[in-house]
Structures are given as structure tokens and as C-alpha cells.
Design an enzyme around this catalytic site. Sequence first.
Site, mmCIF file in Angstrom:
data_model
loop_
_atom_site.group_PDB
_atom_site.id
_atom_site.type_symbol
_atom_site.label_atom_id
_atom_site.label_comp_id
_atom_site.label_asym_id
_atom_site.label_seq_id
_atom_site.Cartn_x
_atom_site.Cartn_y
_atom_site.Cartn_z
ATOM 1 N N LYS A 14 1.069 1.258 11.345
ATOM 2 C CA LYS A 14 0.747 2.084 10.249
ATOM 3 C C LYS A 14 -0.204 1.440 9.212
ATOM 4 C CE LYS A 14 4.051 5.805 10.817
ATOM 5 N NZ LYS A 14 5.523 6.393 10.552
ATOM 6 N N ARG A 20 10.607 3.252 16.273
ATOM 7 C CA ARG A 20 9.535 4.186 16.814
ATOM 8 C C ARG A 20 8.258 3.274 16.911
ATOM 9 N NH1 ARG A 20 5.250 7.354 15.998
ATOM 10 N NH2 ARG A 20 4.946 9.385 17.389
HETATM 11 C C1 7PM Z 1 -1.315 8.017 11.365
HETATM 12 C C2 7PM Z 1 -0.041 8.184 10.446
HETATM 13 C C3 7PM Z 1 -1.177 8.213 12.607
HETATM 14 C C4 7PM Z 1 1.001 8.482 11.216
HETATM 15 C C5 7PM Z 1 0.049 8.293 13.276
HETATM 16 C C6 7PM Z 1 1.012 8.561 12.731
HETATM 17 C C7 7PM Z 1 6.656 9.130 12.680
HETATM 18 C C8 7PM Z 1 6.823 10.110 13.636
HETATM 19 C C9 7PM Z 1 4.522 9.834 13.530
HETATM 20 C C10 7PM Z 1 7.723 8.400 12.126
HETATM 21 C C11 7PM Z 1 8.976 9.906 13.412
HETATM 22 C C12 7PM Z 1 2.290 7.382 14.614
HETATM 23 C C13 7PM Z 1 2.377 8.142 13.493
HETATM 24 N N1 7PM Z 1 5.316 8.764 12.752
HETATM 25 N N2 7PM Z 1 8.240 10.644 13.944
HETATM 26 N N3 7PM Z 1 5.546 10.739 13.996
HETATM 27 N N4 7PM Z 1 9.148 8.998 12.598
HETATM 28 N N5 7PM Z 1 10.159 10.450 13.723
HETATM 29 O O1 7PM Z 1 2.324 6.209 14.194
HETATM 30 O O2 7PM Z 1 7.635 7.443 11.388
HETATM 31 O O3 7PM Z 1 2.091 7.917 15.784
HETATM 32 S S1 7PM Z 1 2.918 10.015 13.736
#
Ligand code: 7PM
Length: 266
Positions: free
Chosen positions: A205, A240
Site C-alpha cells: 500500500k 491480506r
Molecule cells: C489501492 C488501495 C489499491 C487499496 C488496492 C488496494 C483491503 C481489502 C483492499 C484491506 C480488506 C489492495 C487494496 N484492501 N479488503 N481490499 N482489507 N478486507 O491492496 O485492507 O488490493 S484493495
Amino acid sequence: MGVLNVTPDSFSDGGLHTSVEQAVEHGCRMAEEGAQIIDVGGESTRPGAAPVPLEEELRRTIPVIEALSRYCSACISIDTRKAAVARKAWRAGAVMINDVSAMTHDPGMADVVLETGAAVCLMHMRGTPETMQQHPTYDDVVREVRDYLAERSRYAPSLGIGHERIILDPGIGFGKTLQHNLELLRHLDVLAALGFPVLVGTSRKSMLGMLLNGAPPNDRLEGTAATAVWAIQQGAAMLRVHDVAPLVRFARTADAVKAGLAFSAC
Ligand code: 7PM
């Protein structure tokens, strides 16, 4: 939990089935590397991302879930805010619903969780993915996230969703500045004290880019690992992550140190 994004930018779509095949192959590889859950997502929740229509989200995710549930040993989670996607994903073999809106986006989501018996991850987010990074402010981010998750984790059982099916997540990067994310990680024990398993997603992130001299997403492994080990120490139950093989090794080691015991079979 291994991240399996099935968005057009994730896998090349050179032929009718290539993108599904590549996604299934990647999911199975993460399972072999030690992921116990594969989180399949067809809607990017990236800050500023446009919403994906229902039919498109189904087209991306359902064939991948059907194949993974047949060929791969890991549990399958569906990353969606839509009740219809969650229901079809469950029919295709998913056993967990990862709803970044904590069942607030789609009024039908609570019914799907109730009827299917799936586990549900309730995540904190400020605003929507389209708007969440526009000046997020909190008086006390840890208290506000804790109070929100406490409220959502009382609401779900009030509908008949069993306590044992609930997972909480602070939503790192979802309507939070770097400082907010750091405070949430620092005080993750406060969320763990609510009594539910806590899932944490810091993998690749942007907060890590900020801490690592602007490193791009594919150069944030050490930051992901450092936050993962910290989160385990603070009581996180699930991580995750994109880079399953190295993170399983970090997590196994951190778990053993935390417990003062080595679990050979995990
Ligand atoms: C930009 C920001 C691109 C965030 C992608 C993301 C989470 C999630 C995501 C989390 C849960 C990514 C994220 N992040 N679901 N979905 N917890 N439960 O890294 O932190 O794919 S999307």
C-alpha cells in the site's frame, strides 16, 4: 490470505479463457505457497476507482471461483460490496465475504451473509472508494474505527449472523492519511480486544511507498513484512497479502516467537 485481483489490468486477456486460466493458476500458486484463503476481487477499490457494473463483476469473478473451488485446496473469499456477486460467489464455492463497506453499500448484503452461513469481513472505510482520500480527518482515528467496528459487529449478530463468522478489519488506506494508518497499526491491540479475529491489509500500500522513499508497489515487500510482523505481535489473526511465499515465512516465524512455541504443522 492471498490477493487475487481479477481486473483487466491484472491479467492479460489474449484469448477467450486466458485471463481466467492465469487467475486460477495464480490462485493455486498462492495456495501452494501457504495461503489458507484466496481473496477474489473483480472490482478495484483503489482510491478514485470507478464502480464496476454487476454483470462485469460477475463475469470476472465467478468462473475463477468455480475453477479454484474445484482445483485448489484453499478457502475462497469474495471481495465485493454487491449482494448479488456475494450470493453467486457462494454458490460457486466461496465461504467468506470480504465487504469493504461492512454491509453498508448494498442493503441486500446482510441477507446473503445470513442465508449462506458464510464468514464476513467487516472493514472500516471513510466515505467510498471514489472519494475516500479527499482530506480524511478524525478526532481520534483509533477510537472512531474501534467504535465503528464495534457497532457493525453488534449489528450483524442482531440479524442472526453468528459471532463466530465475523472478522474485523481497520481498512488500512481506506480514507486514512499515513499518520492515521500508523496510529491504527500501533494500536491494533485495541481492535483485537473487541474479541473478533482481525484481518489487516498493508500489502504494497501507498503508506509503505511514503515510508520507503517513494518505492513503487512492487518494491514494498520489506515494508509489507515489517507491518505484518508488527500486526501479528499486536494480535492480528489474518494478513491480506500479494507476496504469499515470503509473508508465510515472516508470519510463521512471528507466530512462533509470539507464542513461544513452534507449530510444525501450520
Ligand atoms: C489501492 C488501495 C489499491 C487499496 C488496492 C488496494 C483491503 C481489502 C483492499 C484491506 C480488506 C489492495 C487494496 N484492501 N479488503 N481490499 N482489507 N478486507 O491492496 O485492507 O488490493 S484493495
